[in-house]
Scaffold this motif. Structure first.
Motif, mmCIF file in Angstrom:
data_model
loop_
_atom_site.group_PDB
_atom_site.id
_atom_site.type_symbol
_atom_site.label_atom_id
_atom_site.label_comp_id
_atom_site.label_asym_id
_atom_site.label_seq_id
_atom_site.Cartn_x
_atom_site.Cartn_y
_atom_site.Cartn_z
ATOM 1 N N VAL A 57 -15.653 16.146 -1.531
ATOM 2 C CA VAL A 57 -15.150 15.828 -0.198
ATOM 3 C C VAL A 57 -13.667 15.482 -0.285
ATOM 4 O O VAL A 57 -13.183 15.056 -1.335
ATOM 5 N N PRO A 58 -12.940 15.662 0.818
ATOM 6 C CA PRO A 58 -11.537 15.240 0.828
ATOM 7 C C PRO A 58 -11.465 13.721 0.878
ATOM 8 O O PRO A 58 -12.380 13.057 1.389
ATOM 9 N N ALA A 59 -10.396 13.165 0.334
ATOM 10 C CA ALA A 59 -10.283 11.706 0.287
ATOM 11 C C ALA A 59 -8.834 11.268 0.442
ATOM 12 O O ALA A 59 -7.901 12.001 0.112
ATOM 13 N N LEU A 60 -8.681 10.070 0.955
ATOM 14 C CA LEU A 60 -7.407 9.361 0.893
ATOM 15 C C LEU A 60 -7.635 8.131 0.027
ATOM 16 O O LEU A 60 -8.604 7.394 0.232
ATOM 17 N N GLU A 61 -6.762 7.934 -0.937
ATOM 18 C CA GLU A 61 -6.787 6.701 -1.708
ATOM 19 C C GLU A 61 -5.593 5.862 -1.299
ATOM 20 O O GLU A 61 -4.469 6.368 -1.210
ATOM 21 N N ILE A 62 -5.842 4.587 -1.007
ATOM 22 C CA ILE A 62 -4.753 3.656 -0.752
ATOM 23 C C ILE A 62 -4.519 2.907 -2.043
ATOM 24 O O ILE A 62 -5.297 2.010 -2.410
ATOM 25 N N GLY B 90 -6.707 0.242 -4.573
ATOM 26 C CA GLY B 90 -6.706 -0.576 -3.373
ATOM 27 C C GLY B 90 -7.946 -0.306 -2.548
ATOM 28 O O GLY B 90 -8.942 -1.014 -2.629
ATOM 29 N N LEU B 91 -7.893 0.768 -1.764
ATOM 30 C CA LEU B 91 -8.990 1.161 -0.884
ATOM 31 C C LEU B 91 -9.150 2.680 -0.958
ATOM 32 O O LEU B 91 -8.296 3.372 -1.510
ATOM 33 N N TYR B 92 -10.242 3.179 -0.377
ATOM 34 C CA TYR B 92 -10.414 4.630 -0.321
ATOM 35 C C TYR B 92 -11.278 5.012 0.873
ATOM 36 O O TYR B 92 -12.059 4.206 1.372
ATOM 37 N N LEU B 93 -11.099 6.232 1.341
ATOM 38 C CA LEU B 93 -11.945 6.754 2.404
ATOM 39 C C LEU B 93 -12.239 8.223 2.155
ATOM 40 O O LEU B 93 -11.427 8.932 1.539
ATOM 41 N N LEU B 94 -13.401 8.642 2.594
ATOM 42 C CA LEU B 94 -13.882 9.993 2.332
ATOM 43 C C LEU B 94 -14.034 10.777 3.621
ATOM 44 O O LEU B 94 -14.346 10.212 4.677
ATOM 45 N N GLY B 95 -13.859 12.090 3.528
ATOM 46 C CA GLY B 95 -14.030 12.969 4.673
ATOM 47 C C GLY B 95 -15.493 13.207 5.000
ATOM 48 O O GLY B 95 -16.396 12.771 4.286
ATOM 49 N N ALA C 217 -4.738 13.675 6.269
ATOM 50 C CA ALA C 217 -4.565 14.775 5.318
ATOM 51 C C ALA C 217 -5.502 15.900 5.710
ATOM 52 O O ALA C 217 -6.673 15.675 6.034
ATOM 53 N N LYS C 218 -4.966 17.109 5.693
ATOM 54 C CA LYS C 218 -5.757 18.295 5.990
ATOM 55 C C LYS C 218 -5.980 19.071 4.692
ATOM 56 O O LYS C 218 -5.031 19.330 3.952
ATOM 57 N N PHE C 219 -7.225 19.407 4.437
ATOM 58 C CA PHE C 219 -7.593 20.145 3.237
ATOM 59 C C PHE C 219 -8.195 21.491 3.635
ATOM 60 O O PHE C 219 -9.095 21.535 4.485
ATOM 61 N N ALA C 220 -7.727 22.560 3.023
ATOM 62 C CA ALA C 220 -8.300 23.874 3.277
ATOM 63 C C ALA C 220 -9.793 23.840 2.952
ATOM 64 O O ALA C 220 -10.186 23.374 1.880
ATOM 65 N N GLU C 221 -10.597 24.290 3.879
ATOM 66 C CA GLU C 221 -12.059 24.406 3.736
ATOM 67 C C GLU C 221 -12.798 23.077 3.760
ATOM 68 O O GLU C 221 -14.019 23.053 3.899
ATOM 69 N N LEU C 222 -12.087 21.968 3.638
ATOM 70 C CA LEU C 222 -12.765 20.669 3.540
ATOM 71 C C LEU C 222 -12.509 19.754 4.733
ATOM 72 O O LEU C 222 -13.098 18.681 4.826
ATOM 73 N N GLY C 223 -11.626 20.177 5.631
ATOM 74 C CA GLY C 223 -11.391 19.376 6.817
ATOM 75 C C GLY C 223 -10.344 18.291 6.660
ATOM 76 O O GLY C 223 -9.471 18.359 5.799
ATOM 77 N N GLU C 224 -10.474 17.256 7.476
ATOM 78 C CA GLU C 224 -9.421 16.246 7.612
ATOM 79 C C GLU C 224 -9.973 14.848 7.346
ATOM 80 O O GLU C 224 -11.135 14.558 7.620
ATOM 81 N N VAL C 225 -9.112 13.986 6.837
ATOM 82 C CA VAL C 225 -9.444 12.586 6.633
ATOM 83 C C VAL C 225 -8.247 11.766 7.095
ATOM 84 O O VAL C 225 -7.096 12.141 6.853
ATOM 85 N N SER C 226 -8.514 10.635 7.801
ATOM 86 C CA SER C 226 -7.387 9.906 8.395
ATOM 87 C C SER C 226 -7.649 8.406 8.426
ATOM 88 O O SER C 226 -8.796 7.940 8.385
ATOM 89 N N PRO D 23 0.789 -1.237 0.000
ATOM 90 C CA PRO D 23 0.000 0.000 0.000
ATOM 91 C C PRO D 23 0.823 1.289 0.000
ATOM 92 O O PRO D 23 1.899 1.364 0.585
ATOM 93 N N LYS D 24 0.268 2.278 -0.676
ATOM 94 C CA LYS D 24 0.763 3.652 -0.641
ATOM 95 C C LYS D 24 -0.443 4.563 -0.493
ATOM 96 O O LYS D 24 -1.552 4.224 -0.919
ATOM 97 N N VAL D 25 -0.238 5.730 0.108
ATOM 98 C CA VAL D 25 -1.347 6.632 0.415
ATOM 99 C C VAL D 25 -1.231 7.914 -0.394
ATOM 100 O O VAL D 25 -0.151 8.503 -0.501
ATOM 101 N N GLU D 26 -2.368 8.335 -0.952
ATOM 102 C CA GLU D 26 -2.447 9.580 -1.716
ATOM 103 C C GLU D 26 -3.620 10.412 -1.204
ATOM 104 O O GLU D 26 -4.667 9.859 -0.856
ATOM 105 N N GLY D 27 -3.447 11.728 -1.198
ATOM 106 C CA GLY D 27 -4.539 12.628 -0.858
ATOM 107 C C GLY D 27 -5.117 13.232 -2.130
ATOM 108 O O GLY D 27 -4.378 13.598 -3.043
#
Length: 264
Positions: free
Chosen positions: A137-142, A165-170, A250-259, A105-109
């Motif tokens: 929405v902010p997202a992290l993609e694995i 791989g996987l993904y998650l949304l703020g 990951a912190k996104f301006a105006e969109l908050g955080e996803v972890s 796995p690798k993580v991308e914002g």
């Protein structure tokens, strides 16, 4: 699917599937089949997704890859690629990912578009994308690869569902009229250490342009972007390797955080 290539496509899909069966990466498809074309690679991807859907999975959206010039140059290409998202790929924000759910796995914002209307290529524009988008929405993609040691060429990653791989949304959706997609800043942290930063314009100059490209590309395969789908519009900075025990946010301006946290 091209009839004369059907057995070849199915064979390549099985080759990739064996990575999960054996718990380790496999030889690149281009080493097995040096003549593998981009079109054939997409059909391998579609074969894999078809089998997944037949097994009970649901398509939840798409992801766009290779949106940065650096990544395109690395693979010697002039356009992005794409993969499918399914319901078993989604992870809850602030959730955990066990080691047996990933290979390398690798993580991308990035920014995720959630559609309220269908987008049907081949003549979709960035404006069409904005009008068809419910929220961003902010997202992290694995990203993950079934190819051993990430020894990929373009056909390899395409066949492997664009290394999805996987993904998650703020949790802080915004209407596109309330934000400037090109100017949204992002910072990605691993174990509380800043790893990299990015801005919306890093994705082809405009994340909406990436989604328009996708809708138009999919028209070739008679695929439509559907209302309700999640579209991961492309990484805003370099992918970061993940190991068990690592925590990313990951912190996104105006969109908050996803972890997310990777566990043993």
């Amino acid at each position: 699917m091209v009839t004369e290539n059907k057995s070849k496509i199915e064979s390549h899909a099985k080759h990739l599937a064996s990575a999960w069966e054996n718990g380790e990466g496999v030889q690149p498809l281009t080493a097995v089949d040096p003549d593998l074309t981009i079109d054939e690679a997409y059909y391998v991807q579609l074969q894999t997704i078809q089998e997944s859907v037949e097994g009970g999975r649901k398509i939840t959206g798409k992801k766009i890859g290779l949106t940065s010039k650096a990544m395109q140059d690395m693979l010697g290409v002039g356009e992005p690629d794409y993969g499918h998202l399914t319901d078993d790929m989604k992870v809850s924000n602030r959730g955990e990912i066990p080691a047996n759910k990933v290979l390398q796995p690798k993580v991308e914002g990035e920014l995720a578009f959630i559609l309220k209307d269908d987008l049907v290529g081949p003549d979709v524009t960035s404006l069409d994308v904005l009008q068809a988008t419910d929220v961003v929405v902010p997202a992290l993609e694995i990203v993950d690869s079934r190819i051993k040691d990430w020894k990929i060429t373009l056909p390899d990653t395409i066949a492997d569902n664009a290394s999805s791989g996987l993904y998650l949304l703020g949790d802080n959706p915004k209407k596109v009229t309330d934000i400037d997609l090109k100017q949204i800043g992002m910072a990605v942290y691993k174990n509380d250490q800043l790893q990299n930063t990015g801005v919306g314009a890093a994705a082809l100059g405009d994340p909406a342009k990436c989604v328009a490209w996708l809708a138009n590309k999919l028209a070739k395969y008679d695929i439509t972007l559907k209302a309700g789908e999640v579209i991961l519009s492309g990484a805003l900075s370099a992918a970061i390797e993940a190991e068990p025990g690592d925590h990313f946010y990951a912190k996104f301006a105006e969109l908050g955080e996803v972890s997310v946290t990777f566990t043993e």
